[in-house]
Design a protein around this motif. Structure first.
Motif, mmCIF file in Angstrom:
data_model
loop_
_atom_site.group_PDB
_atom_site.id
_atom_site.type_symbol
_atom_site.label_atom_id
_atom_site.label_comp_id
_atom_site.label_asym_id
_atom_site.label_seq_id
_atom_site.Cartn_x
_atom_site.Cartn_y
_atom_site.Cartn_z
ATOM 1 N N GLY A 52 18.916 40.793 -33.848
ATOM 2 C CA GLY A 52 17.785 40.532 -34.759
ATOM 3 C C GLY A 52 16.717 39.660 -34.128
ATOM 4 O O GLY A 52 15.533 40.021 -34.094
ATOM 5 N N THR B 164 26.791 34.380 -34.233
ATOM 6 C CA THR B 164 27.933 33.590 -34.692
ATOM 7 C C THR B 164 28.494 34.205 -35.967
ATOM 8 O O THR B 164 29.362 33.627 -36.597
ATOM 9 C CB THR B 164 27.493 32.134 -35.000
ATOM 10 O OG1 THR B 164 26.446 32.191 -35.956
ATOM 11 C CG2 THR B 164 27.057 31.387 -33.775
ATOM 12 N N LYS B 165 27.940 35.372 -36.349
ATOM 13 C CA LYS B 165 28.361 35.961 -37.622
ATOM 14 C C LYS B 165 29.453 36.983 -37.385
ATOM 15 O O LYS B 165 29.431 37.704 -36.377
ATOM 16 C CB LYS B 165 27.171 36.654 -38.293
ATOM 17 C CG LYS B 165 26.106 35.693 -38.707
ATOM 18 C CD LYS B 165 24.909 36.433 -39.240
ATOM 19 C CE LYS B 165 23.696 35.519 -39.252
ATOM 20 N NZ LYS B 165 22.467 36.268 -39.423
ATOM 21 N N PHE C 21 11.923 28.599 -38.458
ATOM 22 C CA PHE C 21 11.473 29.517 -37.406
ATOM 23 C C PHE C 21 9.974 29.700 -37.566
ATOM 24 O O PHE C 21 9.488 29.932 -38.676
ATOM 25 C CB PHE C 21 12.191 30.867 -37.523
ATOM 26 C CG PHE C 21 13.592 30.832 -36.954
ATOM 27 C CD1 PHE C 21 13.816 31.173 -35.630
ATOM 28 C CD2 PHE C 21 14.666 30.441 -37.745
ATOM 29 C CE1 PHE C 21 15.103 31.128 -35.100
ATOM 30 C CE2 PHE C 21 15.946 30.401 -37.222
ATOM 31 C CZ PHE C 21 16.172 30.741 -35.885
ATOM 32 N N MET D 156 25.407 41.660 -34.923
ATOM 33 C CA MET D 156 25.088 42.371 -33.687
ATOM 34 C C MET D 156 24.362 41.466 -32.697
ATOM 35 O O MET D 156 24.316 41.750 -31.500
ATOM 36 C CB MET D 156 24.218 43.590 -33.990
ATOM 37 C CG MET D 156 25.005 44.709 -34.661
ATOM 38 S SD MET D 156 23.950 46.099 -35.017
ATOM 39 C CE MET D 156 23.583 46.669 -33.367
ATOM 40 N N GLY E 192 21.341 24.835 -40.415
ATOM 41 C CA GLY E 192 20.617 24.678 -39.151
ATOM 42 C C GLY E 192 21.327 25.478 -38.056
ATOM 43 O O GLY E 192 22.412 26.016 -38.256
HETATM 44 P P1 ADP Z 1 22.774 38.192 -36.146
HETATM 45 O O1 ADP Z 1 22.047 37.893 -37.373
HETATM 46 O O2 ADP Z 1 23.262 39.595 -36.066
HETATM 47 O O3 ADP Z 1 23.830 37.215 -35.807
HETATM 48 P P2 ADP Z 1 20.385 37.277 -34.859
HETATM 49 O O4 ADP Z 1 19.825 37.551 -33.494
HETATM 50 O O5 ADP Z 1 19.483 37.571 -35.941
HETATM 51 O O6 ADP Z 1 21.710 38.094 -34.958
HETATM 52 O O7 ADP Z 1 20.811 35.771 -34.942
HETATM 53 C C1 ADP Z 1 21.532 35.201 -33.892
HETATM 54 C C2 ADP Z 1 22.259 33.945 -34.336
HETATM 55 O O8 ADP Z 1 21.315 32.900 -34.521
HETATM 56 C C3 ADP Z 1 22.974 34.038 -35.638
HETATM 57 O O9 ADP Z 1 24.254 34.616 -35.520
HETATM 58 C C4 ADP Z 1 23.057 32.588 -36.085
HETATM 59 O O10 ADP Z 1 24.106 31.928 -35.430
HETATM 60 C C5 ADP Z 1 21.788 32.019 -35.498
HETATM 61 N N1 ADP Z 1 20.733 31.907 -36.563
HETATM 62 C C6 ADP Z 1 19.702 32.740 -36.732
HETATM 63 N N2 ADP Z 1 18.940 32.340 -37.761
HETATM 64 C C7 ADP Z 1 19.527 31.228 -38.255
HETATM 65 C C8 ADP Z 1 19.213 30.321 -39.324
HETATM 66 N N3 ADP Z 1 18.157 30.489 -40.122
HETATM 67 N N4 ADP Z 1 20.043 29.273 -39.523
HETATM 68 C C9 ADP Z 1 21.143 29.089 -38.731
HETATM 69 N N5 ADP Z 1 21.452 29.892 -37.724
HETATM 70 C C10 ADP Z 1 20.682 30.955 -37.479
#
Ligand code: ADP
Length: 539
Positions: A499, A491-492, A527, A496, A475
């Motif tokens: 997305g 948080t990764k 989502f 970047m 989550g």
């Molecule tokens: P990135 O994938 O480069 O981190 P995104 O904009 O795609 O950038 O996502 C932003 C953040 O949202 C992620 O780093 C994560 O913390 C959170 N997130 C996105 N999708 C999910 C998901 N399905 N489950 C948990 N956290 C998510």
């Protein structure tokens, strides 16, 4: 002619010499004749005269005894026409009846049939000449009916046995035919079929034996779970205890006993086989098609990567160029404030003015970011009818390798007769791919059997087209959820954080909405994208 019972005087020709004995015998005879169920009669030798007929006659024959005293043969009227041949009162050799003992039918005045047993006894005088004909008649209707009932039930039972035998024979033939069909089918299809009961393989078809290198008598030794996992399964291992729905239809990598690596498409279902709960596992060797698909996907992916990178590069260089100006201004204002502060010459008014300018430039930078993002999206967008199910399938194909690598099962539940949306299929695919990629990455850290990403498309009550990406990951943490769609939120490690920002831009450029509808930690994330149906107002 007289009735012996009435006169109590037996015929003198029957009487013993002794008068007392005679009257005792008569009384005894009378007693017996009057009280037994059987009918006794005594006729003259020529059968023309009835000398005695016992009272039971009236009950059995339903005819008064006077009638037979008047006409000795009138009782023959009751005999069934088909049985009359048994009687021949004219024959001197076989008095009255053709056989000394027989059974015949009576037809009563109400039409009912009764059965009687008749014994005739010729009585001869001292010279051996026939002097009388005696007879005993018994009503055997009940016994006859029982016999008839018995015969009927025996016939019915026999008919049932014959019928059931025919049914069983037919069923057996059907069974043999279907068994033959089943055997032909299972022995010729190029699909490996295993039936497993309590972790033991109890059936494997020739294709399965070829695949595992086992002979029929080695079947119990095959450990399917171990076989598929120890030989490098990538994807949820098909163990009997797993949730069958989620692990349904997966590709696994399988190393054959000879060391050759194959890709198998494995399906599992629960079946009842030979009255036992079993697991049916079918495996198709899809090595060839999968290699071709992979090559195609790699090609597509490299094209998409180039396109995506160039979009991002363009986006990044535009952003950096445009941001340069406000950022330089911010740096200048900050330095000026710093100099003044170091000299101790800073007053409140100067500080307020400087900070105002810094804030103004920062807001400009933010505005520029937004404009640039919109530009990136809007600058390339097409408008045509797009099938969101096809978009989901494409996105899933392009992410199949990632899913396989991370051991994630991806399932698509695509709504039937989904209305088209208006827009750019490539952009929509980028948006859906971003959500699916995040979902796959999110679930990759959970235990293997829980790694499931589901894409579900439906139509909402108000006619919008909905696409949900659901995962079984941890989550979205609450502190991330508040600014989830903002750029540069990640948080990764190495993420970047663009997305979701790009995804939102694309969805909004298609007059749609995007939301995180299940943000609760540990329950996975959902989502949701909703887009207007084509013709429903999308521009
Ligand atoms: P990135 O994938 O480069 O981190 P995104 O904009 O795609 O950038 O996502 C932003 C953040 O949202 C992620 O780093 C994560 O913390 C959170 N997130 C996105 N999708 C999910 C998901 N399905 N489950 C948990 N956290 C998510």
């Amino acid at each position: 002619m007289s009735d012996l019972s009435d006169s109590q005087k037996p015929d003198p020709s029957l009487a013993p010499d002794n008068a007392i004995a005679r009257s005792e015998a008569a009384a005894l005879f009378h007693l017996i004749a009057e009280n037994v169920q059987q009918v006794f009669f005594l006729m003259s030798a020529d059968c023309r005269q009835m000398l005695y007929m016992s009272p039971a006659f009236e009950r059995v024959w339903q005819m008064p005894r006077e009638a037979v005293y008047r006409d000795a043969l009138c009782w023959l009227e009751r005999i069934h026409p088909d049985d009359l041949w048994l009687f021949d009162p004219t024959s001197g050799d076989a008095p009255l009846a053709r056989t000394p003992e027989h059974e015949c039918r009576l037809v009563m005045s109400d039409g009912a049939t009764r059965w009687v047993r008749m014994q005739t006894i010729p009585i001869t005088d001292a010279s051996g000449a026939l002097s009388r004909v005696a007879g005993i008649l018994s009503d055997v209707t009940e016994r006859r009916e029982h016999e008839a009932d018995l015969a009927r039930s025996r016939d019915e039972a026999e008919a049932q046995v014959r019928h059931r035998t025919r049914e069983l024979l037919a069923a057996n033939e059907d069974l043999l035919a279907s068994e033959a069909r089943f055997r032909t089918l299972t022995e010729t299809v190029p699909v490996a079929i295993f039936i497993q009961h309590r972790a033991q393989v109890i059936y494997a078809n020739p294709a399965a034996c070829r695949l595992t290198g086992a002979t029929t008598d080695q079947l119990p030794m095959i450990d399917l779970g171990a076989l598929l996992t120890s030989h490098g399964v990538r994807g949820p291992a098909p163990n009997a205890g797993d949730d069958l729905d989620t692990a349904h239809g997966i590709d696994v990598e399988f190393v054959r006993p000879d060391g050759e690596s194959r890709v198998l498409h494995v399906n599992r279902s629960r079946v009842t086989f030979e009255h036992r709960d079993c697991l049916l596992l079918t495996a198709i060797d899809v090595t060839g098609p999968r290699r071709a698909e992979r090559a195609l996907r790699e090609h597509q992916a490299s094209v998409a990567r180039v396109a995506h990178l160039s979009t991002l590069e363009g986006f990044a260089s535009s952003v950096s160029h445009e941001l340069n100006q406000p950022l330089s201004a911010i740096v200048s204002y900050a330095r000026a404030l710093q100099n003044r502060a170091e000299r101790g010459a800073i007053d409140g008014e100067f500080l307020r003015l400087g900070l105002d300018r810094v804030a103004g430039q920062a807001m400009r930078a933010g505005e520029l970011m937004r404009r640039m993002r919109n530009f990136v999206v809007r600058g390339e967008i097409q408008r045509r009818d797009v099938d969101l199910n096809a978009v989901a399938r494409e996105a899933s194909t392009s992410l199949a390798d990632l899913a396989l690598d991370r051991g994630v099962a991806v399932s698509l539940t695509l709504g039937a007769a989904l209305p088209a949306v208006t827009g750019d299929p490539l952009h929509l695919e980028i948006a859906v791919s971003n959500l699916m990629k995040n979902a796959i990455e999110a679930v990759a850290e959970t235990p293997r059997y829980e790694r499931v990403v589901r894409v579900v498309t439906t139509v909402t009550a108000d006619g919008r087209v909905r696409l949900d990406v659901r995962d079984t990951g941890p989550g979205v943490p609450a502190h991330v959820a508040v600014s989830l769609f903002d750029p540069l939120v990640s948080t990764k490690h190495g993420g970047m954080g663009v997305g979701l920002a790009i995804t939102r831009s694309i969805v909004e450029a298609h007059r749609g909405t995007i939301a995180l509808v299940a943000p609760a930690t540990n329950d996975g994330a959902v989502f949701r994208i909703e887009l207007p149906a084509a013709g429903g107002g999308a521009s």
